[in-house]
Design a protein around this motif. Structure first.
Motif, PDB file in Angstrom:
ATOM      1  N   ARG A 161       0.712  -1.090  -0.081  1.00 51.36           N
ATOM      2  CA  ARG A 161       0.091   0.103  -0.316  1.00 51.36           C
ATOM      3  C   ARG A 161       0.514   0.964   0.067  1.00 51.36           C
ATOM      4  O   ARG A 161       1.541   1.166  -0.183  1.00 51.36           O
ATOM      5  N   ASP A 162       0.206   2.099  -0.595  1.00 55.21           N
ATOM      6  CA  ASP A 162       1.099   3.469  -0.933  1.00 55.21           C
ATOM      7  C   ASP A 162       0.646   4.379   1.052  1.00 55.21           C
ATOM      8  O   ASP A 162       0.213   3.925   1.857  1.00 55.21           O
ATOM      9  N   ASN A 163       1.382   5.328   0.586  1.00 54.75           N
ATOM     10  CA  ASN A 163       1.416   6.135   1.854  1.00 54.75           C
ATOM     11  C   ASN A 163       0.040   7.011   1.979  1.00 54.75           C
ATOM     12  O   ASN A 163      -0.293   7.120   3.207  1.00 54.75           O
ATOM     13  N   ASN A 164      -1.119   6.600   1.151  1.00 51.90           N
ATOM     14  CA  ASN A 164      -2.573   7.064   1.266  1.00 51.90           C
ATOM     15  C   ASN A 164      -2.854   5.481   2.234  1.00 51.90           C
ATOM     16  O   ASN A 164      -4.112   5.498   2.062  1.00 51.90           O
ATOM     17  N   GLY A 165      -3.190   4.443   1.890  1.00 47.06           N
ATOM     18  CA  GLY A 165      -3.343   3.377   2.176  1.00 47.06           C
ATOM     19  C   GLY A 165      -4.077   2.490   0.912  1.00 47.06           C
ATOM     20  O   GLY A 165      -4.901   1.737   1.035  1.00 47.06           O
TER      21      GLY A 165
END
Length: 245
Positions: A108-112
């Motif tokens: 997942r990226d930093n924004n979920g």
């Protein structure tokens, strides 16, 4: 003013972990009744009406001991200590299901949001001729554990107690948007406080207006100090706080 408190145990646990830290100690051995009374004490408007915690309903599910034996044992000790301390009036058990699933390999990226991984060095897919197949996707099989029935149990006990006049007001400790309907119905009959146990924003489906229905509703978000300030004694009856809890 008799207040019923309805707790989504797993939502509360994961909320505490997000607030206090997964590897941190000093928050898991939580006294549910003390936490309920601490939350209620913050409401001067309800306290002015003689509000007292009449009933604490704890809805949770026990971890599969075959898959997670150590975690299961610790959870058993914790619930036994809660019972010995009279920290809840009723325990309603949901269940966990374990299923085999398949899906795309991702992180997942930093924004979920999910990021699908594709073939690139140092892990590359090649065809039979030995040529690189760039951007190929990886399918993986994995164990999927799902908790069932806790949200239904919270909503059912809330509505039953409200509709039978067992309580005059209610506090729901959960940020599960699936509770939107029972909470909305309860607000038509009694004041309801909704407590978000995590650092996430309150689920939009659980918000509303203080004057909805009978009025007197409110919203609150727990912080790490709420967990750390409401701990059971190190030993409760025959049950001792697990190490690093």
């Amino acid at each position: 003013m008799k207040v019923g408190v309805y707790i989504d145990g797993l939502n509360l646990y994961f909320g505490g972990r997000s607030l206090c830290g997964r590897s941190a100690s000093g928050w898991r051995w939580l006294d549910l009744r003390e936490l309920s009374e601490r939350i209620l004490a913050r409401r001067a408007d309800w306290s002015a009406q003689g509000a007292v915690v009449q009933r604490v309903v704890y809805c949770t599910a026990f971890i599969d001991g075959g898959i997670h034996p150590a975690e299961h044992q610790r959870q058993q000790v914790y619930v036994a200590a809660l019972r010995a301390n009279h920290s809840f009036d009723h325990l309603e058990e949901g269940r966990f299901t374990a299923r085999w699933k398949t899906g795309l390999l991702s992180t997942r990226d930093n924004n979920g949001r999910p990021v699908i991984h594709t073939s690139r060095w140092p892990v590359m897919v090649q065809d039979r001729a030995g040529k690189n197949v760039r951007d190929a996707r990886f399918m993986v099989s994995y164990l999927r554990e799902e908790e069932k029935a806790t949200d239904v149990n919270v909503g059912s006990h809330l509505l039953f107690d409200v509709l039978t006049s067992r309580v005059d007001a209610a506090i729901v400790i959960s940020n599960d948007s699936d509770l939107r309907f029972p909470i909305r119905l309860a607000r038509q009959r009694v004041p309801v406080g909704v407590v978000n146990p995590s650092k996430n924003r309150m689920a939009g489906d659980l918000t509303g207006q203080p004057g909805d229905g009978v009025g007197g509703h409110w919203w609150y978000q727990l912080d790490a100090n709420d967990f750390r300030s409401c701990q059971l004694a190190g030993t409760v009856g025959n049950y001792r706080r697990p190490p690093r809890w």
